[in-house]
Design a protein around this motif. Structure first.
Motif, mmCIF file in Angstrom:
data_model
loop_
_atom_site.group_PDB
_atom_site.id
_atom_site.type_symbol
_atom_site.label_atom_id
_atom_site.label_comp_id
_atom_site.label_asym_id
_atom_site.label_seq_id
_atom_site.Cartn_x
_atom_site.Cartn_y
_atom_site.Cartn_z
ATOM 1 N N GLN A 268 5.308 -16.467 -2.604
ATOM 2 C CA GLN A 268 6.280 -15.428 -2.846
ATOM 3 C C GLN A 268 6.545 -14.606 -1.588
ATOM 4 O OE1 GLN A 268 5.045 -12.413 -5.554
ATOM 5 N NE2 GLN A 268 7.104 -11.569 -5.723
ATOM 6 N N GLN A 269 7.801 -14.476 -1.237
ATOM 7 C CA GLN A 269 8.133 -13.686 -0.057
ATOM 8 C C GLN A 269 8.368 -12.238 -0.471
ATOM 9 O OE1 GLN A 269 11.460 -15.049 2.312
ATOM 10 N NE2 GLN A 269 10.587 -14.067 4.119
ATOM 11 N N VAL A 270 7.546 -11.314 0.075
ATOM 12 C CA VAL A 270 7.693 -9.906 -0.299
ATOM 13 C C VAL A 270 8.479 -9.117 0.741
ATOM 14 C CG1 VAL A 270 5.808 -9.587 -1.918
ATOM 15 C CG2 VAL A 270 5.325 -9.567 0.520
ATOM 16 N N LEU A 271 8.436 -9.551 1.997
ATOM 17 C CA LEU A 271 9.276 -8.925 3.013
ATOM 18 C C LEU A 271 10.120 -10.020 3.659
ATOM 19 C CD1 LEU A 271 6.742 -6.459 4.711
ATOM 20 C CD2 LEU A 271 8.489 -5.917 3.011
ATOM 21 N N ALA A 272 11.419 -9.873 3.518
ATOM 22 C CA ALA A 272 12.306 -10.958 3.946
ATOM 23 C C ALA A 272 13.164 -10.512 5.120
ATOM 24 C CB ALA A 272 13.176 -11.416 2.780
ATOM 25 N N GLY A 273 12.500 -10.206 6.231
ATOM 26 C CA GLY A 273 13.251 -9.823 7.406
ATOM 27 C C GLY A 273 13.680 -8.365 7.384
ATOM 28 N N VAL A 274 12.704 -7.461 7.436
ATOM 29 C CA VAL A 274 13.019 -6.034 7.439
ATOM 30 C C VAL A 274 13.181 -5.567 8.878
ATOM 31 C CG1 VAL A 274 12.201 -3.722 6.875
ATOM 32 C CG2 VAL A 274 11.773 -5.615 5.299
ATOM 33 N N GLY B 121 7.922 -3.979 -6.617
ATOM 34 C CA GLY B 121 8.063 -5.369 -6.199
ATOM 35 C C GLY B 121 9.121 -5.562 -5.133
ATOM 36 N N SER B 122 9.742 -4.449 -4.710
ATOM 37 C CA SER B 122 10.786 -4.584 -3.697
ATOM 38 C C SER B 122 10.189 -4.685 -2.297
ATOM 39 C CB SER B 122 11.743 -3.398 -3.771
ATOM 40 O OG SER B 122 11.033 -2.200 -3.547
ATOM 41 N N LEU C 123 5.564 -2.758 3.076
ATOM 42 C CA LEU C 123 6.155 -2.464 4.384
ATOM 43 C C LEU C 123 5.364 -1.392 5.128
ATOM 44 C CD1 LEU C 123 8.481 -3.107 6.318
ATOM 45 C CD2 LEU C 123 9.744 -1.216 5.283
ATOM 46 N N ILE C 124 5.013 -0.287 4.457
ATOM 47 C CA ILE C 124 4.293 0.749 5.218
ATOM 48 C C ILE C 124 2.847 0.340 5.464
ATOM 49 C CG2 ILE C 124 5.802 2.676 4.528
ATOM 50 C CD1 ILE C 124 3.476 3.685 2.804
ATOM 51 N N ARG C 125 2.311 -0.521 4.597
ATOM 52 C CA ARG C 125 0.945 -0.998 4.844
ATOM 53 C C ARG C 125 0.862 -1.883 6.093
ATOM 54 N NH1 ARG C 125 -2.887 -0.965 0.572
ATOM 55 N NH2 ARG C 125 -3.468 -3.121 0.996
ATOM 56 N N THR C 126 1.975 -2.466 6.497
ATOM 57 C CA THR C 126 1.935 -3.281 7.713
ATOM 58 C C THR C 126 1.759 -2.412 8.951
ATOM 59 O OG1 THR C 126 4.325 -3.208 8.083
ATOM 60 C CG2 THR C 126 3.490 -5.023 6.718
ATOM 61 N N VAL C 127 2.121 -1.120 8.840
ATOM 62 C CA VAL C 127 2.046 -0.244 10.010
ATOM 63 C C VAL C 127 0.593 0.061 10.384
ATOM 64 C CG1 VAL C 127 2.792 1.961 11.003
ATOM 65 C CG2 VAL C 127 4.268 0.749 9.394
ATOM 66 N N THR C 128 -0.321 0.052 9.413
ATOM 67 C CA THR C 128 -1.746 0.236 9.733
ATOM 68 C C THR C 128 -2.478 -1.090 9.681
ATOM 69 O OG1 THR C 128 -1.981 0.866 7.451
ATOM 70 C CG2 THR C 128 -2.168 2.612 9.051
ATOM 71 N N LEU D 51 15.197 -0.480 -0.589
ATOM 72 C CA LEU D 51 14.732 -1.861 -0.447
ATOM 73 C C LEU D 51 14.986 -2.641 -1.718
ATOM 74 C CD1 LEU D 51 12.867 -0.475 1.871
ATOM 75 C CD2 LEU D 51 11.535 -2.570 1.591
ATOM 76 N N ASP D 52 15.375 -3.883 -1.550
ATOM 77 C CA ASP D 52 15.506 -4.775 -2.685
ATOM 78 C C ASP D 52 15.132 -6.184 -2.247
ATOM 79 O OD1 ASP D 52 16.263 -5.258 -5.423
ATOM 80 O OD2 ASP D 52 17.975 -6.356 -4.600
ATOM 81 N N LYS D 53 14.279 -6.794 -2.977
ATOM 82 C CA LYS D 53 13.827 -8.171 -2.681
ATOM 83 C C LYS D 53 13.403 -8.330 -1.221
ATOM 84 C CE LYS D 53 16.571 -10.306 -6.313
ATOM 85 N NZ LYS D 53 18.040 -10.298 -6.468
ATOM 86 N N GLY D 54 12.632 -7.342 -0.743
ATOM 87 C CA GLY D 54 12.076 -7.478 0.598
ATOM 88 C C GLY D 54 13.032 -7.227 1.735
ATOM 89 N N GLN D 55 14.169 -6.605 1.438
ATOM 90 C CA GLN D 55 15.107 -6.282 2.512
ATOM 91 C C GLN D 55 15.648 -4.862 2.344
ATOM 92 O OE1 GLN D 55 17.846 -9.601 2.059
ATOM 93 N NE2 GLN D 55 17.264 -10.288 4.118
ATOM 94 N N ILE D 56 15.990 -4.245 3.477
ATOM 95 C CA ILE D 56 16.655 -2.949 3.393
ATOM 96 C C ILE D 56 18.119 -3.225 3.109
ATOM 97 C CG2 ILE D 56 17.237 -0.821 4.592
ATOM 98 C CD1 ILE D 56 14.786 -1.218 6.348
#
Lengths: 240, 234
Positions: A14-20, A37-38, A43-48, A209-214
């Motif tokens: 499952q792709q949760v972030l699709a090119g943000v 689920g968007s 996304l913010i967890r990737t920053v840490t 965000l929707d489906k892993g995209q802004i």
């Protein structure tokens, strides 16, 4: 200050972030909206680097977080993170939760760390609860201690992952009040929330965000009052 | 039975001391306390190695725990009894041998309790520590282990009770503990094995029952505390 470049993240198939792709500037308050689920929390967890990414880049002050030779623990000290479930250390008092990082990472002496921690507790209005264990605090108080714990490390940016979602309605206000003050004092903040009112009032920029995209971003007045995207319209109809 | 006790209580309690080495119940307790205390750091190290992301740590630790847990303690005692003098090049007494075997054996069991405790903590605890910028060691020793040990107290006491009972195997290698003392008494009297071993049983039971009750009390108190400690409700 934070730059997302085509960030991709998969949980299995499952792709949760699709090119943000997006930028958070110094002093800016960005609010992330979107249905569950968007991908907004991810996304913010990737920053840490609580979440690893599989594609694209996350840059903090121009430094690639996944780059070689990045001291992630040093970097994490500059990024405050507030969790939905507070995640206070239950065996330590409110004060102990804050002094731990100061003593271990900032190498402060005990009295100095204590003094600093008291300042932070006072800032969130909980100086009188310094010696209470988290189990003796209400949800709202726990979250305020968690915010104080993050602030004590003098972060350059504060990330909030649905900070009020686990709270009883009557406690939401006290936490939002602390966050509002922070924003007014110029703290750079990225806030994942369902509180559209807070977004409207405090945020400089809203990302939807929707489906892993802004799918939509801009000043709250623009995004929230003239929603262009169908998904945003139905989202706003639901949370209002 | 009372007569036996009257004539031999000192032997039961402290062995031949002061005319010989300390033994009896005192030695049993000494073995259990020291055995468990020494095995504790080993157990923590084993548990952390088992949870490590490094295969070269995880593999051997897992192997040790599985092998030891798959073997009877008495086999371990024999093995130590014959191997230790060969390895060290000098004679090793019964007490030292038993202690060594106990430490290895208990550490393997304890490590599984500790590992379960670590895995049972909410993931948010590690995440919060990481998010602050704490590295592996401060996270483990300041955040994770204090909570695990607190939650583990009842299991620790249970393990202590098992250890007390396991020290009785020291008898086969003439470690001077309370079972050994009882059999000495039995050899002297020759005609009253039921009474002698009845006394021994009563001694073990009293000790272990008291401790088990203490463990239950601890468990209840912890359960009452929970919600704050251990499992943090959102």
């Amino acid at each position: 200050m934070i730059r997302f470049e085509a960030v991709e993240k998969w949980f299995g198939q499952q792709q949760v972030l699709a090119g943000v792709t997006g930028d958070v500037k110094r002093g800016e308050v960005v609010t992330l909206l979107g249905s569950s689920g968007s991908g907004k929390s991810t996304l913010i967890r990737t920053v840490t680097r609580l979440e690893a990414i599989q594609g694209g880049k996350v840059l903090f002050e121009g430094v690639d977080l996944a780059g070689r030779g990045v001291d992630i623990n040093r970097l994490r000290q500059r990024v405050g993170f507030v969790f939905q479930a507070f995640n206070l250390f239950p065996h330590l008092t409110a004060l102990g939760n804050i002094t731990l990082g100061l003593e271990r990472l900032r190498k402060m002496s005990k009295p100095l760390a204590r003094e600093r921690a008291m300042t932070e507790l006072d800032r969130v209005g909980l100086a009188d609860k310094a010696d209470a264990l988290p189990s003796r605090l209400s949800g709202g108080q726990r979250q305020r201690v968690a915010i104080a714990r993050a602030l004590a490390m003098d972060p350059d940016v504060m990330l909030f992952d649905e900070p009020t979602s686990a709270l009883d309605p009557e406690m939401v206000g006290e936490v939002l009040r602390v966050m509002r003050t922070l924003a007014q004092n110029g703290m750079t903040m990225v806030v994942v929330t369902h509180e559209v009112g807070f977004a409207r009032e405090v945020a400089d920029t809203v990302w939807f965000l929707d489906k892993g995209q802004i799918v939509e971003s801009g000043p709250p007045a623009e995004v929230l009052d003239r929603p262009g995207h169908e998904r945003l319209r139905s989202f706003l109809a639901k949370v209002h | 039975m009372l007569e036996i006790l009257e004539n031999n209580w000192l032997l039961f309690l402290i062995g031949q001391y002061p005319h010989g080495p300390v033994g009896g119940l005192a030695m049993t307790l000494f073995l259990a306390v020291v055995g468990l205390s020494l095995s504790f750091p080993v157990a923590v190290a084993l548990a952390l190695a088992r949870l490590s992301s490094h295969g070269w740590l995880r593999g051997p630790a897992t192997a040790v725990v599985y092998i030891v847990r798959g073997l009877p303690l008495i086999m371990f005692i024999f093995w130590t009894y014959f191997a230790l003098p060969l390895l060290t090049g000098r004679t090793v007494g019964g007490v030292e041998t038993l202690l060594f075997a106990l430490v290895v054996y208990e550490a393997s069991y304890l490590s599984e309790i500790i590992r379960a405790g670590i895995e049972g903590l909410p993931k948010g605890q590690t995440e919060a520590a990481k998010a602050l910028g704490l590295g592996y060691f401060p996270t483990t020793f300041k955040v994770i282990l204090p909570q695990v040990l607190h939650n583990m107290m009842p299991s620790l006491v249970s393990q202590f009770v098992s250890t007390i009972k396991e020290t009785s195997l020291g008898y086969v290698i003439s470690a001077n503990e309370v079972t050994f003392a009882a059999s000495q008494v039995n050899n002297q009297l020759m005609t009253q094995p039921f009474e002698v071993y009845g006394l021994l049983a009563l001694t073990y039971f009293t000790l272990c029952f008291t401790l088990t009750s203490a463990a239950r009390w601890l468990e209840r108190r912890l359960a009452a505390e929970r919600g704050g400690l251990g499992v943090q409700t959102a």
